[in-house]
Scaffold this motif. Structure first.
Motif, short mmCIF file in Angstrom:
data_model
loop_
_atom_site.label_atom_id
_atom_site.label_comp_id
_atom_site.label_asym_id
_atom_site.label_seq_id
_atom_site.Cartn_x
_atom_site.Cartn_y
_atom_site.Cartn_z
N LEU A 184 30.99 23.18 39.40
CA LEU A 184 30.47 24.48 38.96
C LEU A 184 31.37 25.60 39.47
O LEU A 184 31.64 26.58 38.78
N LYS A 185 31.85 25.43 40.70
CA LYS A 185 32.75 26.44 41.28
C LYS A 185 34.03 26.52 40.45
O LYS A 185 34.50 27.60 40.09
N PHE A 186 34.58 25.38 40.14
CA PHE A 186 35.78 25.30 39.32
C PHE A 186 35.53 25.93 37.95
O PHE A 186 36.34 26.72 37.45
N ALA A 187 34.38 25.59 37.37
CA ALA A 187 34.06 26.13 36.05
C ALA A 187 33.88 27.64 36.08
O ALA A 187 34.26 28.34 35.13
N THR A 188 33.32 28.16 37.18
CA THR A 188 33.16 29.62 37.31
C THR A 188 34.52 30.30 37.34
O THR A 188 34.75 31.32 36.68
N ALA A 189 35.44 29.71 38.13
CA ALA A 189 36.78 30.28 38.19
C ALA A 189 37.45 30.23 36.83
O ALA A 189 38.14 31.17 36.41
N MET A 190 37.25 29.13 36.11
CA MET A 190 37.88 28.96 34.81
C MET A 190 37.32 29.95 33.79
O MET A 190 38.05 30.49 32.96
N ALA A 191 36.02 30.20 33.86
CA ALA A 191 35.42 31.15 32.92
C ALA A 191 36.05 32.53 33.11
O ALA A 191 36.38 33.21 32.15
N ALA A 192 36.23 32.93 34.38
CA ALA A 192 36.87 34.22 34.65
C ALA A 192 38.30 34.20 34.14
O ALA A 192 38.76 35.14 33.50
N SER A 193 39.01 33.09 34.39
CA SER A 193 40.41 33.00 33.98
C SER A 193 40.56 33.12 32.47
O SER A 193 41.46 33.77 31.96
N LEU A 194 39.64 32.47 31.74
CA LEU A 194 39.71 32.47 30.28
C LEU A 194 39.09 33.72 29.68
O LEU A 194 38.93 33.80 28.47
N ALA A 195 38.73 34.67 30.54
CA ALA A 195 38.11 35.91 30.07
C ALA A 195 36.84 35.64 29.29
O ALA A 195 36.52 36.33 28.32
N LEU A 196 36.11 34.59 29.71
CA LEU A 196 34.80 34.31 29.11
C LEU A 196 33.72 34.90 30.00
O LEU A 196 33.95 35.18 31.18
N HIS A 197 32.52 35.05 29.46
CA HIS A 197 31.42 35.57 30.26
C HIS A 197 31.09 34.57 31.36
O HIS A 197 31.10 33.36 31.13
N PRO A 198 30.81 35.08 32.58
CA PRO A 198 30.55 34.15 33.70
C PRO A 198 29.40 33.18 33.43
O PRO A 198 29.37 32.10 34.03
N SER A 199 28.48 33.54 32.55
CA SER A 199 27.39 32.60 32.27
C SER A 199 27.86 31.37 31.52
O SER A 199 27.14 30.38 31.41
N MET A 200 29.11 31.40 31.01
CA MET A 200 29.66 30.22 30.33
C MET A 200 30.02 29.13 31.32
O MET A 200 30.31 28.00 30.92
N ALA A 201 30.06 29.48 32.61
CA ALA A 201 30.49 28.51 33.61
C ALA A 201 29.64 27.25 33.55
O ALA A 201 30.15 26.13 33.63
N ALA A 202 28.34 27.43 33.40
CA ALA A 202 27.44 26.27 33.38
C ALA A 202 27.78 25.35 32.21
O ALA A 202 27.83 24.13 32.36
#
Lengths: 363, 138, 219
Positions: A21-39
């Motif tokens: 989840l931590k990795f996905a949160t960082a990736m969502a920010a990197s891809l300029a996606l909304h942080p709720s996409m991390a899940a």
């Protein structure tokens, strides 16, 4: 044997859900996606199958591979290597020679139609590509053979995307980017000399999470990373707007961190994420370290004149050329004046002649 | 694209607010909306602070404005993550770091607790199975 | 090669050579013409022709008082955009940088805001001049291709410069390329039309002044 889901595999490798989840949160920010996409990203990654990636090389310096491997370990970024199966990479793998060739063929066959083909380095096209060969075959042949059964192609680095350094004038090997050779497969260009490693991770995560490549611009670059220029994200922009420029690398302006436009910074015409993502995990980037942007993610950046000539200037003529042009102008002008003098004196002479003949007849 | 960078901050001098205060007000207003949504639907709200065009000094000001509440949580998963409840109930400061201590994500989560803290249902089921099995074998 | 590479490369290179070569050609073509033998007795009253030449260059900067009423508007418009162009070219930071990279000379530029104001004024005046030339019956009658081309080729660099400095639309690279190309177009045309007055005005007035000094009519 049923193929294990990544999630189960990850659990075996002691990669917890929280890590994911931590990795996905960082990736969502990197891809300029909304942080709720991390899940969603974490969930999809856990459900995904390990993605086969085959990495072949053209005329490269190995810098792109170095930047990705060095940066990734030992941080969370290295997680990406758990999500992909790097089935062939000539620098990293243990096998060599014929064993390596066999690995490549077998990996391609086993994952036919499903592997991602990553390429760094430019292709040599001239003379059938003899200037860049592996195992007796030209890289051009190898590319054509393995591009056919790939799901998509990732052109990593400016060399693979646009030709890069080998393509710099006079381009003796006929270097070209992948897109100049392959037209019938989806290609993602990840330019940069080298590219920011997070970009490759982002592209792979996007592909694994959502089953497709990220949105690309007309130059086939991921919009999330190449959508803006360095200039538009640069922290020194207020100095540019105020007209505060460093005039040399060691003057007061440079010490104060003023804009480097006059020292040749190509930030305004270069699209990349250096100014926001930065390098070495967000440590710094060339401008922050006091040197102007080289424009290394743009095509032909080696052939755009000096790195230290500002965009306001160019390649005008030298004094010698100006002297020659002036000489030519002088010659043309003198010739014109002489011609005018001649025709003027010809007119004078004919008037004189007429006067003489007239007076002759009168007497 | 307009940024709210200002020259002085880039060379480390403190700045009195103006645009910074306006940005903080806007963020708090959005957080209020997200909290309302959570109360109505249970959906977690999030605002990413990592890629926000905000200078480091302005970010610190905003962090101070949010204050600290009663709960601090440390999550150790591939590096530490600093998580605490701000002075506003339901607004959590979540900052993820990697093994080298570099910040890889920073956001404000609006919920009763940040999702990374809660144990996932699948993990609970797996643990339950393990515990029952060991009970049976005992 | 992108448009910007072309603008900063071959376009810049050849336009500078054409500008300089062309001006040298036209100047030398005129200067090497013979002076007509003046058979009249000089009546200068002791004033050397060269002083007459120099003083006429300055005295002609304003019309005779009797004509001020009729020439005021045109004169002021002309001075406005000439001075404006000078301020922009000599005071704009980017232009100072170009001159520095070409010649090594540099000086402190004017603040960006002042250049912006002067650019706006210059552009407005140039547009007024163009409209006046199109609408004034006598000017319209007299104007030829050279007149309009010279005006338009002067307006474009000012306009594109404003658009570039304001980073108004599209990509920086495209705006920069268009601005540089508009300047190169102006440079290429300059020696061959009435814009060559940039050098000829001094020689023209000077020759007149020298002649008048000889006749005793210099001012």
């Amino acid at each position: 044997m049923p193929e294990r889901m990544l999630g189960e595999e990850l659990a075996l490798h002691k990669i917890s859900r929280r890590k994911l989840l931590k990795f996905a949160t960082a990736m969502a920010a990197s891809l300029a996606l909304h942080p709720s996409m991390a899940a969603a990203i974490a969930e999809n990654l856990a459900k995904a199958r390990r993605q086969s990636v085959i990495w072949i090389s053209g005329q490269e310096c190995t810098g792109c591979l170095e930047t990705i491997t060095r940066s990734a370990s030992p941080t969370l970024e290295s997680l990406i290597f758990d999500f992909i199966s790097l089935d062939y990479q000539s620098v990293l793998m243990a096998a060599a020679g014929e064993a390596a060739d066999r690995t490549l063929r077998e990996a391609a066959a086993a994952n036919k139609g499903n592997y991602l083909l990553a390429i760094d380095g430019s292709l040599s096209i001239k003379d059938g590509g003899v200037y860049s060969m592996t195992g007796g075959r030209s890289d051009l042949q190898i590319l054509r053979e393995f591009a056919g059964n790939a799901k998509a192609i990732l052109a990593i680095g400016t060399c693979a995307a646009y030709g890069g350094i080998p393509k710099a004038a006079p381009n003796p090997t006929g270097a070209a980017g992948i897109e100049d050779v392959i037209g019938d497969k989806p290609i993602v260009n990840i330019p940069g000399c080298p590219p920011i490693p997070e970009v490759l991770t982002g592209v792979l995560v996007n592909f694994l999470s959502f089953g497709r490549l990220p949105d690309l611009d007309e130059q086939k670059r991921p919009l999330a990373y190449f959508g803006t220029t360095i200039h538009d994200q640069c922290y020194r922009r207020p100095f540019y707007d105020q007209g505060k420029f460093a005039k040399s690398f060691d003057d007061e302006g440079a010490r104060q961190g003023w804009c480097l436009f006059e020292l040749g910074c190509k930030g305004p015409i270069t699209q990349n994420a250096c100014a926001s993502l930065k390098w070495n995990g967000g440590t710094s980037f060339p401008i922050q370290s006091g040197h102007g942007c080289l424009g290394c993610a743009e095509p032909d950046f080696w052939d755009k004149g000096s790195f230290y000539t500002s965009l306001a200037g160019g390649q005008g003529p030298g004094w010698k050329d100006i002297a020659i042009a002036s000489g030519a102008g002088l010659a043309a002008g003198t010739a014109a004046a002489i011609a005018a003098r001649r025709s003027r004196s010809a007119i004078d002479q004919s008037i004189e002649h007429e006067r003489k003949t007239k007076s002759g007849t009168e007497t | 694209m307009t940024t709210i960078f200002r020259a002085k901050e880039s060379i480390g001098e403190p700045v009195s607010d103006g645009p910074a205060a306006a940005m903080a007000d806007a963020l708090l207003s959005e957080l209020g909306d997200l909290l309302h949504r959570f109360l109505d639907t249970g959906e977690h709200g999030r605002i990413d602070l990592f890629k926000l065009p905000i200078s480091p000094t302005d970010l610190l000001h905003f962090k101070d404005r949010l204050g600290r509440g009663e709960v601090s949580i440390l999550v150790e998963a591939a590096g530490g993550s600093e998580i605490y409840e701000t002075a506003y109930a339901g607004l959590w400061w979540v900052e993820h770091r990697d093994e080298l201590g570099r910040v890889i994500a920073r956001l404000i989560e609006v919920a009763d607790a940040p999702s990374i803290v809660l144990a996932h249902r699948k993990d609970l089921e797996a643990t339950a199975k393990t515990l029952i099995r060991s009970e049976e074998s005992a | 090669m992108t448009l910007l590479d072309f603008a900063r490369g071959p376009a810049l290179y050849w336009s500078v050579l054409i500008l300089i070569g062309g001006l040298v050609w036209r100047l030398s073509g005129v200067l090497f013409l013979p002076f007509q033998r003046n058979l009249a007795t000089p009546r200068g009253g002791g004033i050397e022709p060269v002083y007459g030449a120099i003083s006429t260059i300055f005295s002609r900067m304003l019309p005779h008082r009797e004509f001020w009423h009729r020439t005021a508007v045109g004169g002021m418009l002309g001075y406005a955009f000439h001075i404006g162009l000078l301020v922009i070219v000599v005071g704009g930071a980017a232009h100072v940088a170009v001159i520095k990279s070409a010649t090594g000379l540099s000086w402190t530029p004017l603040p960006k805001g002042i250049i912006a104001l002067v650019s706006g004024m210059t552009f407005t005046v140039l547009i007024i001049v163009l409209i006046r030339r199109l609408m004034h019956p006598v000017l319209r009658l007299l104007s030829n291709f050279d007149d309009y081309a010279s005006l338009v080729l002067t307006i474009f660099p000012v306009l594109t410069g404003i658009l570039l400095a304001g980073e108004t639309f599209g990509s920086f690279g495209l705006l920069l390329a268009i601005h540089i190309l508009s300047v190169t177009a102006l440079m290429i045309w300059l020696p061959f039309g009435k814009l060559a007055h940039t050098v000829f005005v001094f020689f023209g007035r000077g020759a007149l002044g020298a002649n008048f000094a000889r006749k005793g009519a210099a001012k």
